[in-house]
Design a protein around this motif. Structure first.
Motif, short mmCIF file in Angstrom:
data_model
loop_
_atom_site.label_atom_id
_atom_site.label_comp_id
_atom_site.label_asym_id
_atom_site.label_seq_id
_atom_site.Cartn_x
_atom_site.Cartn_y
_atom_site.Cartn_z
N GLY A 259 15.24 20.00 66.15
CA GLY A 259 16.19 19.31 66.87
C GLY A 259 15.73 18.92 68.33
N SER A 260 14.98 19.54 68.83
CA SER A 260 14.31 19.10 70.28
C SER A 260 13.42 17.96 70.08
N CYS A 261 12.75 17.63 69.07
CA CYS A 261 11.73 16.71 68.71
C CYS A 261 12.73 15.60 68.87
N ILE A 262 13.49 15.64 68.07
CA ILE A 262 14.53 14.38 67.51
C ILE A 262 15.37 14.13 68.88
N ALA A 263 15.50 14.81 69.65
CA ALA A 263 16.26 14.54 71.02
C ALA A 263 15.28 14.09 71.98
N ALA A 264 13.87 14.23 71.88
CA ALA A 264 12.86 14.02 72.89
C ALA A 264 12.39 12.73 72.68
N VAL A 265 12.42 11.98 71.50
CA VAL A 265 11.64 10.98 71.27
C VAL A 265 12.62 9.87 71.78
N ARG A 266 11.79 8.79 72.11
CA ARG A 266 12.62 7.59 72.67
C ARG A 266 13.11 6.61 71.45
N PRO A 267 14.09 5.82 71.65
CA PRO A 267 14.39 4.91 70.42
C PRO A 267 13.19 4.40 69.83
N GLN A 268 13.50 4.30 68.31
CA GLN A 268 12.17 3.99 67.87
C GLN A 268 10.69 4.48 67.79
N GLY A 269 11.06 5.70 68.38
CA GLY A 269 9.95 6.89 68.42
C GLY A 269 9.73 7.58 67.06
N VAL A 270 8.56 8.37 67.05
CA VAL A 270 8.33 9.04 65.75
C VAL A 270 8.50 10.37 66.07
N VAL A 271 9.08 11.30 64.94
CA VAL A 271 8.93 12.76 64.97
C VAL A 271 8.05 13.09 63.68
N VAL A 272 7.09 13.86 63.77
CA VAL A 272 6.26 14.32 62.77
C VAL A 272 6.58 15.92 62.58
N GLN A 273 6.68 16.18 61.35
CA GLN A 273 6.98 17.66 60.95
C GLN A 273 5.98 18.23 60.47
N VAL A 274 5.16 19.05 61.27
CA VAL A 274 3.66 19.88 61.04
C VAL A 274 4.22 21.24 60.31
N GLY A 275 4.95 21.91 61.17
CA GLY A 275 5.30 23.18 60.79
C GLY A 275 5.78 23.67 59.52
N LEU A 276 5.44 24.79 58.91
CA LEU A 276 6.17 24.83 57.64
C LEU A 276 7.64 25.60 57.77
N HIS A 277 8.70 25.22 57.55
CA HIS A 277 9.91 25.57 57.45
C HIS A 277 10.05 26.62 56.12
N ASP A 292 17.61 4.99 65.59
CA ASP A 292 16.50 4.15 64.87
C ASP A 292 15.13 4.75 64.74
N ILE A 293 14.90 6.05 64.70
CA ILE A 293 13.56 6.67 64.77
C ILE A 293 13.06 7.16 63.36
N ASP A 294 11.77 7.42 63.35
CA ASP A 294 11.10 7.75 62.05
C ASP A 294 10.84 9.25 62.10
N LEU A 295 11.10 10.01 60.91
CA LEU A 295 11.04 11.38 60.67
C LEU A 295 10.03 11.53 59.46
N ARG A 296 8.82 12.00 59.91
CA ARG A 296 7.80 11.95 58.80
C ARG A 296 7.20 13.31 58.59
N GLY A 297 7.00 13.70 57.33
CA GLY A 297 6.34 15.04 57.19
C GLY A 297 4.83 14.72 57.17
N SER A 298 4.03 15.78 57.57
CA SER A 298 2.59 16.01 57.57
C SER A 298 2.21 17.02 56.84
#
Length: 357
Positions: A259-277, A292-298
């Motif tokens: 949630g912090s990552c989603i809040a932290a990126v600028r509009p049209q920024g990218v969030v990459v999920q690296v940690g294992l939930h 208008d952001i991207d949420l991507r798994g890695s």
């Protein structure tokens, strides 16, 4: 030979097991292990498993409990099968641990991690790095240049995770980046982002000891403890236009961090999920749409990355060995390795196990 085997949750035993066979298969390589890193995945397995360790025979490797752990390792080739061409006895190698059928759709594209039959040396295969020896396929044993140390060889695998995530995030020269989580992967994520050209980097964690280590290891970064500081206010104050970072990496595996990552990126920024939930995470889906952001798994890395990562290490662009805070012997692995890293008040970051050295 001696090996550390996972039997059940909180049950890793250092015990004598059968040595490698005298007759190798045509495409097999016998490695005398040197150093093996304790990964966050190993800790998850030890504390909460079995997760990746199969309880019944794996469909490709046939492995099942008990499992020799350890997938971040390197060593020296002792012997090779009759059809092995790329390595010879005496070669120093780093182990690329992914295995799957060679005719698999994803394997043919260097994306073995996406195969439904994926097996991993040290998690779901007969051998692992927390042992005196390992028998691996020829494609798992990747020769490394003289400029790469034994410590670095054991850190190629986690560095590949971070570099793959940087590619997934599309980090470009001059970008601003947030990394949430100052564990080994988080600190490697900072190194990888910097190698890709990021110039303004923030690292957030609630563990002050790790933030202190990060400032020593990583140099010119902004460290933030969100329990005491307003992360979003700091990001907006320091980023161009006061709109947030270009790319954020979640390296914890925790819903609030995402949630912090989603809040932290600028509009049209990218969030990459690296940690294992380890369970479902609640996220602000409206924020994803509105910004208008991207949420991507890695997930892991391409198996083709090993020579690239070794070259990066040899060049000095990344110095992952700076993260190593302790070495332990195989006999010390549980108390001084796993338990030390799981201690919330502990001061260890990356521990390497001296296996067959």
């Amino acid at each position: 030979m001696k090996a550390a085997r996972f039997h059940a949750r909180r049950d890793v035993r250092v015990e004598e097991v059968a040595p490698p066979p005298d007759d190798l298969g045509p495409h097999e390589v016998l490695v005398r292990n040197r150093l093996c890193g304790i990964c966050g995945t190993d800790l998850h397995e030890y504390a909460h498993g079995p997760i990746f360790v199969p309880q019944s025979p794996h469909p490709f490797s046939g492995a099942q409990l008990p499992q020799i752990l350890g997938h971040e390792f390197g060593g020296v080739v002792v012997a090779v099968g009759s059809d092995v061409r790329d390595t010879s006895p005496g070669d120093r190698v780093a182990i690329q641990p992914h295995m799957a059928p060679p005719d698999d759709y994803y394997v043919r594209r260097g994306l073995t991690q996406l195969s439904e039959q994926l097996a991993i040396v040290g998690l779901s295969a007969a051998w692992g790095g927390f042992a005196d020896y390992a028998v691996v396929n020829d494609y798992n044993a990747v020769p490394i240049p003289d400029g790469v140390t034994d410590e670095q060889a054991a850190l190629i695998e986690p560095a590949a995770v971070a570099l793959h995530a940087v590619e997934r995030g599309g980090v470009r020269p001059g970008d601003s980046v947030l990394v949430v989580g100052a564990g080994p992967i988080g600190q490697l994520q900072v190194m990888a982002a910097r190698a890709a050209g990021a110039t303004l980097i923030f690292l957030a964690d609630i563990n002050d000891s790790r933030l202190v280590l990060a400032r020593t290891i990583l140099g010119d970064i902004h460290t933030v403890n969100p329990l005491r500081e307003d992360l979003l206010e700091i990001l907006r104050d320091l980023t161009v236009g006061h709109i947030g970072v270009d790319v954020a990496f979640e390296c914890v595996g925790q819903g609030r961090a995402l949630g912090s990552c989603i809040a932290a990126v600028r509009p049209q920024g990218v969030v990459v999920q690296v940690g294992l939930h380890v369970g479902p995470a609640e996220i602000d889906a409206y924020a994803i749409t509105r910004k208008d952001i991207d949420l991507r798994g890695s997930w892991c890395y391409s198996t083709l990355m090993w020579p690239r990562v070794a070259a990066i290490f040899a060049s000095g662009i990344m110095q992952p060995e700076l993260m190593v805070t302790k070495r332990v012997t195989l006999d010390e692995i549980v108390q001084d390795g796993f338990e030390a890293l799981l201690d919330p008040a502990g001061d260890q970051l990356k521990i390497l196990v001296e296996a067959g050295v």
